[in-house]
Motif scaffolding. Structure first.
Motif, PDB file in Angstrom:
ATOM      1  N   PHE A   1      47.652  53.194  70.366  1.00  0.00           N
ATOM      2  CA  PHE A   1      46.768  52.961  71.510  1.00  0.00           C
ATOM      3  C   PHE A   1      47.555  52.488  72.731  1.00  0.00           C
ATOM      4  O   PHE A   1      47.375  52.992  73.834  1.00  0.00           O
TER       5      PHE A   1
ATOM      6  N   ILE B   1      42.931  59.496  75.256  1.00  0.00           N
ATOM      7  CA  ILE B   1      42.181  58.259  75.008  1.00  0.00           C
ATOM      8  C   ILE B   1      40.815  58.580  74.383  1.00  0.00           C
ATOM      9  O   ILE B   1      40.397  57.940  73.418  1.00  0.00           O
TER      10      ILE B   1
ATOM     11  N   ILE C   1      52.596  62.287  75.666  1.00  0.00           N
ATOM     12  CA  ILE C   1      52.680  61.002  76.367  1.00  0.00           C
ATOM     13  C   ILE C   1      53.958  60.262  75.950  1.00  0.00           C
ATOM     14  O   ILE C   1      54.651  59.675  76.772  1.00  0.00           O
TER      15      ILE C   1
ATOM     16  N   LEU D   1      50.652  52.970  73.367  1.00  0.00           N
ATOM     17  CA  LEU D   1      51.469  54.083  73.861  1.00  0.00           C
ATOM     18  C   LEU D   1      50.644  55.035  74.737  1.00  0.00           C
ATOM     19  O   LEU D   1      51.097  55.447  75.808  1.00  0.00           O
ATOM     20  N   ILE D   2      49.413  55.353  74.308  1.00  0.00           N
ATOM     21  CA  ILE D   2      48.661  56.333  75.108  1.00  0.00           C
ATOM     22  C   ILE D   2      48.063  55.735  76.371  1.00  0.00           C
ATOM     23  O   ILE D   2      47.680  56.488  77.257  1.00  0.00           O
ATOM     24  N   ILE D   3      48.003  54.410  76.488  1.00  0.00           N
ATOM     25  CA  ILE D   3      47.528  53.887  77.783  1.00  0.00           C
ATOM     26  C   ILE D   3      48.679  53.564  78.748  1.00  0.00           C
ATOM     27  O   ILE D   3      48.424  53.199  79.887  1.00  0.00           O
ATOM     28  N   THR D   4      49.940  53.749  78.316  1.00  0.00           N
ATOM     29  CA  THR D   4      51.047  53.465  79.260  1.00  0.00           C
ATOM     30  C   THR D   4      50.953  54.269  80.558  1.00  0.00           C
ATOM     31  O   THR D   4      51.242  53.718  81.615  1.00  0.00           O
TER      32      THR D   4
ATOM     33  N   PHE E   1      41.310  59.733  70.845  1.00  0.00           N
ATOM     34  CA  PHE E   1      41.721  58.579  70.036  1.00  0.00           C
ATOM     35  C   PHE E   1      40.495  57.741  69.674  1.00  0.00           C
ATOM     36  O   PHE E   1      40.308  57.340  68.518  1.00  0.00           O
TER      37      PHE E   1
END
Lengths: 277, 93
Positions: free
Chosen positions: B51, A216, A57, B53-56, A219
Protein backbone atom coordinates in the motif's frame (compact mmCIF):
# COMPACT_ATOMS: atom_id res chain seq x y z
CA UNK A 1 -1.71 -18.76 -2.93
CA UNK A 2 1.50 -20.54 -2.01
CA UNK A 3 4.39 -20.31 -4.40
CA UNK A 4 7.09 -22.84 -5.12
CA UNK A 5 10.78 -21.89 -5.11
CA UNK A 6 10.71 -22.22 -8.88
CA UNK A 7 7.81 -19.78 -9.20
CA UNK A 8 9.49 -17.33 -6.85
CA UNK A 9 12.71 -17.42 -8.89
CA UNK A 10 10.73 -17.02 -12.10
CA UNK A 11 8.97 -13.94 -10.71
CA UNK A 12 12.22 -12.37 -9.56
CA UNK A 13 14.06 -13.02 -12.85
CA UNK A 14 11.14 -11.65 -14.82
CA UNK A 15 11.05 -8.67 -12.45
CA UNK A 16 14.74 -7.99 -13.13
CA UNK A 17 14.00 -7.91 -16.86
CA UNK A 18 11.11 -5.48 -16.31
CA UNK A 19 13.26 -3.30 -14.04
CA UNK A 20 16.00 -3.11 -16.68
CA UNK A 21 13.69 -2.13 -19.54
CA UNK A 22 11.90 0.30 -17.23
CA UNK A 23 15.06 2.12 -16.23
CA UNK A 24 16.75 2.06 -19.63
CA UNK A 25 13.75 2.61 -21.92
CA UNK A 26 11.31 4.44 -19.67
CA UNK A 27 8.46 2.02 -20.29
CA UNK A 28 6.48 0.30 -17.55
CA UNK A 29 6.43 -3.06 -19.28
CA UNK A 30 2.74 -3.74 -18.70
CA UNK A 31 2.65 -5.12 -22.23
CA UNK A 32 4.94 -7.94 -21.02
CA UNK A 33 3.78 -8.30 -17.41
CA UNK A 34 0.06 -8.86 -18.04
CA UNK A 35 0.47 -11.75 -20.53
CA UNK A 36 3.20 -13.25 -18.31
CA UNK A 37 0.88 -13.33 -15.29
CA UNK A 38 -2.05 -14.59 -17.35
CA UNK A 39 -0.15 -17.42 -18.98
CA UNK A 40 2.36 -18.49 -16.36
CA UNK A 41 0.44 -17.82 -13.16
CA UNK A 42 -3.09 -18.18 -14.55
CA UNK A 43 -4.20 -15.01 -12.79
CA UNK A 44 -7.60 -13.53 -13.67
CA UNK A 45 -7.25 -10.49 -15.93
CA UNK A 46 -8.08 -7.90 -13.25
CA UNK A 47 -5.49 -9.33 -10.87
CA UNK A 48 -2.90 -9.45 -13.63
CA UNK A 49 -3.53 -5.78 -14.40
CA UNK A 50 -3.45 -4.90 -10.70
CA UNK A 51 -0.09 -6.64 -10.12
CA UNK A 52 1.25 -5.10 -13.32
CA UNK A 53 0.31 -1.58 -12.16
CA UNK A 54 1.95 -2.12 -8.78
CA UNK A 55 5.10 -3.30 -10.53
CA UNK A 56 5.09 -0.23 -12.81
CA UNK A 57 4.87 2.05 -9.76
CA UNK A 58 7.80 0.16 -8.22
CA UNK A 59 9.92 0.66 -11.36
CA UNK A 60 9.09 4.33 -11.43
CA UNK A 61 9.69 5.12 -7.76
CA UNK A 62 12.89 3.13 -7.37
CA UNK A 63 14.55 4.36 -10.54
CA UNK A 64 13.25 7.93 -10.49
CA UNK A 65 14.54 8.51 -6.97
CA UNK A 66 18.09 8.26 -8.34
CA UNK A 67 17.43 9.90 -11.71
CA UNK A 68 15.80 12.95 -10.15
CA UNK A 69 18.80 13.42 -7.87
CA UNK A 70 21.25 12.97 -10.76
CA UNK A 71 19.34 15.46 -12.89
CA UNK A 72 18.64 12.87 -15.58
CA UNK A 73 14.88 13.19 -15.18
CA UNK A 74 13.50 16.63 -15.98
CA UNK A 75 10.98 17.13 -13.18
CA UNK A 76 9.37 20.28 -14.59
CA UNK A 77 8.85 18.77 -18.01
CA UNK A 78 7.50 15.63 -16.34
CA UNK A 79 5.00 17.58 -14.25
CA UNK A 80 3.89 19.60 -17.27
CA UNK A 81 3.24 16.48 -19.35
CA UNK A 82 1.61 14.70 -16.41
CA UNK A 83 -1.20 17.26 -16.53
CA UNK A 84 -1.84 16.10 -20.08
CA UNK A 85 -1.72 12.37 -19.32
CA UNK A 86 -3.99 12.79 -16.28
CA UNK A 87 -6.48 14.90 -18.24
CA UNK A 88 -6.29 12.46 -21.13
CA UNK A 89 -7.08 9.48 -18.98
CA UNK A 90 -10.05 11.23 -17.38
CA UNK A 91 -11.32 12.26 -20.82
CA UNK A 92 -10.82 8.70 -22.03
CA UNK A 93 -12.89 7.19 -19.25
CA UNK A 94 -15.59 9.88 -19.54
CA UNK A 95 -15.95 9.72 -23.30
CA UNK A 96 -15.91 5.93 -23.42
CA UNK A 97 -14.86 6.27 -27.02
CA UNK A 98 -17.08 4.35 -29.37
CA UNK A 99 -14.18 3.66 -31.69
CA UNK A 100 -13.76 -0.11 -31.97
CA UNK A 101 -10.57 -1.08 -30.21
CA UNK A 102 -9.40 -3.11 -33.23
CA UNK A 103 -9.36 0.05 -35.31
CA UNK A 104 -7.58 1.94 -32.55
CA UNK A 105 -5.03 -0.81 -32.18
CA UNK A 106 -4.21 -0.96 -35.90
CA UNK A 107 -4.04 2.82 -36.11
CA UNK A 108 -1.67 2.92 -33.16
CA UNK A 109 0.45 0.08 -34.52
CA UNK A 110 0.90 1.88 -37.85
CA UNK A 111 1.77 5.12 -36.06
CA UNK A 112 4.60 3.33 -34.27
CA UNK A 113 6.38 2.36 -37.49
CA UNK A 114 7.33 5.88 -38.68
CA UNK A 115 8.23 6.84 -35.11
CA UNK A 116 10.53 3.83 -34.85
CA UNK A 117 12.15 4.61 -38.20
CA UNK A 118 12.66 8.28 -37.44
CA UNK A 119 14.23 7.44 -34.08
CA UNK A 120 16.48 4.86 -35.72
CA UNK A 121 17.62 7.35 -38.36
CA UNK A 122 18.30 9.95 -35.66
CA UNK A 123 20.44 7.42 -33.81
CA UNK A 124 22.46 6.66 -36.93
CA UNK A 125 23.34 10.28 -37.67
CA UNK A 126 23.16 12.19 -34.44
CA UNK A 127 23.30 15.97 -34.72
CA UNK A 128 25.39 17.17 -31.83
CA UNK A 129 24.03 20.69 -31.81
CA UNK A 130 24.34 22.22 -28.39
CA UNK A 131 21.38 24.27 -27.37
CA UNK A 132 22.41 27.16 -25.14
CA UNK A 133 20.93 27.06 -21.67
CA UNK A 134 18.51 29.89 -21.20
CA UNK A 135 17.70 30.37 -17.55
CA UNK A 136 14.38 32.03 -18.33
CA UNK A 137 13.02 29.01 -20.09
CA UNK A 138 10.81 26.78 -17.96
CA UNK A 139 12.17 23.45 -19.06
CA UNK A 140 15.79 24.06 -19.99
CA UNK A 141 18.05 21.87 -17.96
CA UNK A 142 21.36 20.09 -17.99
CA UNK A 143 22.66 16.72 -16.91
CA UNK A 144 26.04 15.07 -16.58
CA UNK A 145 26.52 12.49 -19.31
CA UNK A 146 28.93 9.77 -18.17
CA UNK A 147 29.40 8.46 -21.71
CA UNK A 148 30.42 11.90 -23.02
CA UNK A 149 32.08 12.83 -19.73
CA UNK A 150 30.64 16.31 -19.70
CA UNK A 151 27.62 18.34 -18.74
CA UNK A 152 25.01 18.39 -21.52
CA UNK A 153 22.64 21.34 -21.74
CA UNK A 154 19.38 21.14 -23.61
CA UNK A 155 16.19 23.09 -24.14
CA UNK A 156 13.01 21.21 -25.06
CA UNK A 157 11.23 22.53 -28.15
CA UNK A 158 7.55 22.39 -29.10
CA UNK A 159 6.38 21.51 -25.61
CA UNK A 160 2.78 22.37 -26.56
CA UNK A 161 2.74 19.67 -29.23
CA UNK A 162 4.29 17.27 -26.72
CA UNK A 163 1.48 18.20 -24.33
CA UNK A 164 -1.12 17.28 -26.93
CA UNK A 165 0.52 13.92 -27.64
CA UNK A 166 0.77 13.18 -23.93
CA UNK A 167 -2.95 13.77 -23.59
CA UNK A 168 -3.50 11.22 -26.36
CA UNK A 169 -1.13 8.86 -24.54
CA UNK A 170 -3.20 9.24 -21.38
CA UNK A 171 -6.38 8.54 -23.28
CA UNK A 172 -4.98 5.47 -25.07
CA UNK A 173 -3.50 4.04 -21.90
CA UNK A 174 -6.92 3.15 -20.62
CA UNK A 175 -8.27 2.02 -23.97
CA UNK A 176 -5.36 -0.14 -25.13
CA UNK A 177 -3.74 -0.94 -21.82
CA UNK A 178 -0.57 0.83 -22.90
CA UNK A 179 1.29 2.57 -20.09
CA UNK A 180 2.18 5.62 -22.10
CA UNK A 181 5.98 5.34 -22.09
CA UNK A 182 5.95 3.99 -25.63
CA UNK A 183 4.30 7.27 -26.75
CA UNK A 184 5.82 9.76 -24.33
CA UNK A 185 9.47 8.78 -24.92
CA UNK A 186 9.46 9.30 -28.72
CA UNK A 187 7.45 12.50 -28.28
CA UNK A 188 10.07 13.94 -25.93
CA UNK A 189 12.98 12.72 -28.02
CA UNK A 190 11.75 13.34 -31.57
CA UNK A 191 9.43 16.33 -31.12
CA UNK A 192 11.00 18.14 -28.18
CA UNK A 193 14.50 17.16 -29.23
CA UNK A 194 15.71 16.34 -25.73
CA UNK A 195 18.51 13.78 -25.21
CA UNK A 196 17.24 10.20 -25.31
CA UNK A 197 18.48 9.34 -21.81
CA UNK A 198 16.62 12.34 -20.41
CA UNK A 199 13.50 11.30 -22.33
CA UNK A 200 13.49 7.76 -20.93
CA UNK A 201 14.33 8.94 -17.41
CA UNK A 202 11.60 11.58 -17.45
CA UNK A 203 9.11 9.06 -18.81
CA UNK A 204 10.10 6.64 -16.08
CA UNK A 205 9.54 9.41 -13.51
CA UNK A 206 6.04 10.01 -14.92
CA UNK A 207 5.06 6.32 -15.15
CA UNK A 208 4.23 5.84 -11.50
CA UNK A 209 1.50 8.43 -11.50
CA UNK A 210 -0.32 7.20 -14.60
CA UNK A 211 -1.49 3.93 -13.12
CA UNK A 212 -1.56 5.08 -9.53
CA UNK A 213 -5.28 5.72 -9.15
CA UNK A 214 -6.26 2.46 -10.84
CA UNK A 215 -3.73 0.64 -8.67
CA UNK A 216 -5.19 2.09 -5.48
CA UNK A 217 -8.74 1.19 -6.52
CA UNK A 218 -7.78 -2.36 -7.51
CA UNK A 219 -5.77 -2.73 -4.29
CA UNK A 220 -8.75 -1.61 -2.20
CA UNK A 221 -10.91 -4.21 -3.91
CA UNK A 222 -8.40 -6.95 -3.21
CA UNK A 223 -7.17 -7.58 -6.74
CA UNK A 224 -3.48 -7.23 -5.92
CA UNK A 225 -2.16 -10.75 -5.29
CA UNK A 226 0.36 -9.73 -2.65
CA UNK A 227 2.72 -12.68 -2.64
CA UNK A 228 3.08 -12.61 -6.41
CA UNK A 229 3.49 -8.83 -6.43
CA UNK A 230 6.14 -8.81 -3.72
CA UNK A 231 8.63 -11.08 -5.53
CA UNK A 232 8.03 -9.34 -8.83
CA UNK A 233 8.71 -5.97 -7.19
CA UNK A 234 11.91 -7.18 -5.52
CA UNK A 235 13.11 -8.29 -8.96
CA UNK A 236 12.07 -4.96 -10.46
CA UNK A 237 14.06 -3.02 -7.85
CA UNK A 238 17.19 -5.10 -8.56
CA UNK A 239 16.67 -4.77 -12.32
CA UNK A 240 16.24 -1.03 -11.94
CA UNK A 241 19.65 -0.75 -10.28
CA UNK A 242 21.28 -2.80 -13.07
CA UNK A 243 19.51 -0.77 -15.76
CA UNK A 244 20.55 2.55 -14.22
CA UNK A 245 24.19 1.51 -14.27
CA UNK A 246 23.83 0.69 -17.95
CA UNK A 247 21.90 3.88 -18.75
CA UNK A 248 24.37 6.27 -17.18
CA UNK A 249 27.21 4.84 -19.30
CA UNK A 250 25.21 4.23 -22.48
CA UNK A 251 25.25 6.56 -25.46
CA UNK A 252 22.01 8.32 -26.35
CA UNK A 253 22.11 6.68 -29.77
CA UNK A 254 22.38 3.17 -28.27
CA UNK A 255 19.22 3.77 -26.23
CA UNK A 256 17.48 5.15 -29.34
CA UNK A 257 18.32 2.01 -31.33
CA UNK A 258 17.05 -0.32 -28.60
CA UNK A 259 13.90 1.75 -28.22
CA UNK A 260 13.19 1.80 -31.96
CA UNK A 261 13.50 -2.00 -32.03
CA UNK A 262 11.02 -2.19 -29.13
CA UNK A 263 8.57 0.04 -31.01
CA UNK A 264 8.83 -2.08 -34.15
CA UNK A 265 8.34 -5.25 -32.12
CA UNK A 266 5.23 -3.91 -30.38
CA UNK A 267 3.84 -2.64 -33.65
CA UNK A 268 4.26 -6.01 -35.37
CA UNK A 269 2.84 -7.83 -32.36
CA UNK A 270 -0.27 -5.60 -32.32
CA UNK A 271 -0.90 -5.98 -36.04
CA UNK A 272 -0.43 -9.73 -35.81
CA UNK A 273 -2.73 -10.00 -32.80
CA UNK A 274 -5.51 -8.02 -34.48
CA UNK A 275 -5.38 -9.93 -37.74
CA UNK A 276 -5.02 -13.37 -36.19
CA UNK A 277 -8.37 -13.13 -34.46
CA UNK B 1 15.24 28.99 8.02
CA UNK B 2 17.76 27.57 5.56
CA UNK B 3 17.36 28.70 2.00
CA UNK B 4 15.38 26.22 -0.06
CA UNK B 5 17.41 25.83 -3.24
CA UNK B 6 16.77 23.97 -6.47
CA UNK B 7 19.16 21.35 -5.07
CA UNK B 8 17.14 20.92 -1.85
CA UNK B 9 14.08 20.55 -4.05
CA UNK B 10 15.53 17.67 -6.08
CA UNK B 11 16.75 15.97 -2.91
CA UNK B 12 13.30 16.32 -1.33
CA UNK B 13 11.58 14.70 -4.33
CA UNK B 14 14.08 11.88 -4.68
CA UNK B 15 13.89 11.18 -0.92
CA UNK B 16 10.10 10.80 -0.97
CA UNK B 17 10.41 8.20 -3.72
CA UNK B 18 13.35 6.45 -2.08
CA UNK B 19 11.70 6.29 1.35
CA UNK B 20 8.62 4.73 -0.23
CA UNK B 21 10.76 2.00 -1.78
CA UNK B 22 12.85 1.48 1.38
CA UNK B 23 9.68 1.21 3.47
CA UNK B 24 8.42 -1.44 1.07
CA UNK B 25 11.66 -3.46 1.20
CA UNK B 26 11.94 -3.34 5.01
CA UNK B 27 8.31 -4.22 5.67
CA UNK B 28 8.13 -6.97 3.09
CA UNK B 29 11.22 -8.61 4.61
CA UNK B 30 9.67 -8.17 8.04
CA UNK B 31 6.59 -9.99 6.80
CA UNK B 32 8.75 -12.85 5.44
CA UNK B 33 10.42 -13.23 8.83
CA UNK B 34 7.06 -13.14 10.62
CA UNK B 35 5.69 -15.73 8.27
CA UNK B 36 8.73 -17.92 8.75
CA UNK B 37 8.39 -17.71 12.54
CA UNK B 38 4.62 -18.24 12.34
CA UNK B 39 3.86 -14.86 13.88
CA UNK B 40 0.30 -13.80 13.01
CA UNK B 41 -0.56 -10.80 10.78
CA UNK B 42 2.40 -11.30 8.45
CA UNK B 43 0.08 -10.84 5.46
CA UNK B 44 -1.24 -7.56 6.89
CA UNK B 45 2.32 -6.25 7.08
CA UNK B 46 2.85 -7.25 3.45
CA UNK B 47 -0.36 -5.48 2.46
CA UNK B 48 0.83 -2.37 4.27
CA UNK B 49 4.20 -2.52 2.47
CA UNK B 50 2.50 -2.70 -0.92
CA UNK B 51 0.00 0.00 0.00
CA UNK B 52 2.75 2.46 0.93
CA UNK B 53 4.55 1.68 -2.32
CA UNK B 54 1.49 2.39 -4.47
CA UNK B 55 0.73 5.70 -2.78
CA UNK B 56 4.30 7.05 -3.24
CA UNK B 57 3.37 8.73 -6.56
CA UNK B 58 0.61 10.63 -4.72
CA UNK B 59 3.00 11.61 -1.92
CA UNK B 60 5.44 12.70 -4.62
CA UNK B 61 2.86 15.08 -6.12
CA UNK B 62 2.06 16.52 -2.69
CA UNK B 63 5.78 17.07 -2.10
CA UNK B 64 6.16 18.65 -5.56
CA UNK B 65 3.40 21.09 -4.64
CA UNK B 66 5.12 21.88 -1.34
CA UNK B 67 8.57 22.12 -2.96
CA UNK B 68 7.48 24.42 -5.77
CA UNK B 69 5.78 26.70 -3.23
CA UNK B 70 9.00 26.81 -1.20
CA UNK B 71 10.90 27.64 -4.40
CA UNK B 72 8.31 30.34 -5.10
CA UNK B 73 7.80 28.73 -8.49
CA UNK B 74 4.08 29.29 -8.43
CA UNK B 75 3.48 28.29 -12.02
CA UNK B 76 4.66 24.76 -11.34
CA UNK B 77 3.05 24.72 -7.91
CA UNK B 78 -0.19 25.40 -9.76
CA UNK B 79 0.56 22.59 -12.24
CA UNK B 80 1.14 20.18 -9.34
CA UNK B 81 -2.12 21.26 -7.76
CA UNK B 82 -3.97 20.57 -11.03
CA UNK B 83 -2.54 17.05 -11.12
CA UNK B 84 -3.54 16.46 -7.51
CA UNK B 85 -7.08 17.59 -8.29
CA UNK B 86 -7.10 15.43 -11.43
CA UNK B 87 -6.18 12.40 -9.29
CA UNK B 88 -9.17 13.03 -7.03
CA UNK B 89 -11.43 13.48 -10.04
CA UNK B 90 -10.12 10.18 -11.41
CA UNK B 91 -11.06 8.45 -8.16
CA UNK B 92 -14.61 9.78 -8.46
CA UNK B 93 -14.94 8.99 -12.20
Amino acid sequence: MDLTIFQISLLMIFGIFIGIIGSVLGVGGGIFIVPFLLLVFKLPIKSAIAVSLVSIIATSSSVASTNVEKGLANVRLGVFLEIATAAGSIAGSLLMLKIPSDFLQIFFAFMLIPSALSMYIKAKKPSMEEIPLDSDEDFSFSYYDSSLKRQVRYKPKKTKIAFLFSAIAGMLSGLLGIGGGIIVVPVMNIICGIPMKVATSTSNFMLGLTGCVSAIILFKNGYVVENIAVFLIIGVIVGGIIGMKFLSRAKNSTVQIIFSILMMGISIEMIWRTFSR
Amino acid sequence: MKKFSERSFTILISRVLRYGVIFFVVFSFLSFIMRFLNIPHSSDILRLAIFVLIITPVLRIIMLLYGFIRLKDFKFAFYSLIILIALFVEVIV
